[in-house]
Design an enzyme around this catalytic site. Sequence first.
Site, PDB file in Angstrom:
ATOM      1  N   ASP A  73      22.683  18.258  50.174  1.00 13.92           N
ATOM      2  CA  ASP A  73      21.998  17.169  50.575  1.00 13.92           C
ATOM      3  C   ASP A  73      22.801  15.849  50.947  1.00 13.92           C
ATOM      4  O   ASP A  73      23.700  15.397  50.330  1.00 13.92           O
ATOM      5  CB  ASP A  73      21.301  16.484  49.223  1.00 13.92           C
ATOM      6  N   HIS A  87      23.554   8.420  49.710  1.00 16.18           N
ATOM      7  CA  HIS A  87      24.366   8.714  48.248  1.00 16.18           C
ATOM      8  C   HIS A  87      25.756   8.579  48.294  1.00 16.18           C
ATOM      9  O   HIS A  87      26.409   8.982  47.341  1.00 16.18           O
ATOM     10  CB  HIS A  87      23.809  10.350  47.832  1.00 16.18           C
ATOM     11  N   ILE A 104      23.128   5.373  45.591  1.00 18.38           N
ATOM     12  CA  ILE A 104      22.440   5.932  44.255  1.00 18.38           C
ATOM     13  C   ILE A 104      22.481   7.381  44.227  1.00 18.38           C
ATOM     14  O   ILE A 104      23.008   8.082  45.350  1.00 18.38           O
ATOM     15  CB  ILE A 104      20.849   5.444  44.497  1.00 18.38           C
ATOM     16  N   GLY A 134      17.956  11.728  43.467  1.00 20.10           N
ATOM     17  CA  GLY A 134      16.779  12.290  42.676  1.00 20.10           C
ATOM     18  C   GLY A 134      16.931  13.501  42.289  1.00 20.10           C
ATOM     19  O   GLY A 134      16.624  13.816  40.868  1.00 20.10           O
TER      20      GLY A 134
END
Length: 291
Positions: A194, A199, A214, A217
């Site tokens: 990903d 991120h 961040i 998820g």
Amino acid sequence: MPIDASRALAAEPRTGGISWTAKDVQLYHLGIGAGANPDKDDPATDPDELRYTLESRLHVLPSFATVAGSGAPGVISGLSVPGVDVELAKVLHGGQSLRIHRPIPAEGTATATHRLAAVHDKGKAAVLVLRTDVADAAGPLWTADARIFVRGEGGWGGDRGPSTRVDPPATGPDRTVERPVRPDQALLYRLSGDWNPLHADPEFATLAGFDKPILHGLCTYGITLKAVVDTLLGGDVTRVRSYTTRFAGVVYPGETLRIRMWRRKGSVQVVVSAVERGDAPVLADTVVEHS
């Protein structure tokens, strides 16, 4: 309008081959904290952790399905569907559902079929549901639904879609564990496929409205499932039948996850929060169905 729901839903499914090796599984497990369990005295060599990290004992946590072969499903690939033309900075992964048809082998070759299963109008946002069905020569392996939240793209009067909310528990949790998120956790996890710069890149994170990059998820998703399996399912990954969550808030690398678990008949209900921000919600409406 950047999203043409009719055109997107009418698009032909996309099918392609995927494959993975034991190394891919090990990297994924390390990316969600395997070998660093704070409940163990020496987690790097603990037999329970070696099931995730040592090739001769390798068991595959079912959430590996979200990265097997081609990286995280839905968030990036869902934007290439005909009829969908949106800015990546407006996109968030809103939720994830996974149904396991049989245990995932440590190495495999399979066929993945992707299609847009639904487009929901939430008023101030649109939600795209990308479904991925994966099967190998022996039959179906898993079905995954990624719910992609696109800010500012709703309001055309379309179907709002079904509610996925789960009634909050009325009693205290049966088990609570805390899992620290390493400062470099997102950098390690993204090596499983990903590559969303949200991120890793501070400038992109600012553009997307965040103070800093961040955590994925789906990384929190994997950390949570591992905690449930290790704590309430005896470490047996084959007992997991399905796993659904809604991403209710962000996690910043370096924070601590508080994972609360409630036993139900044939399932575990889970709530996850960020300890350092006053138990700010992270995962909600989360259920692991098991045998």
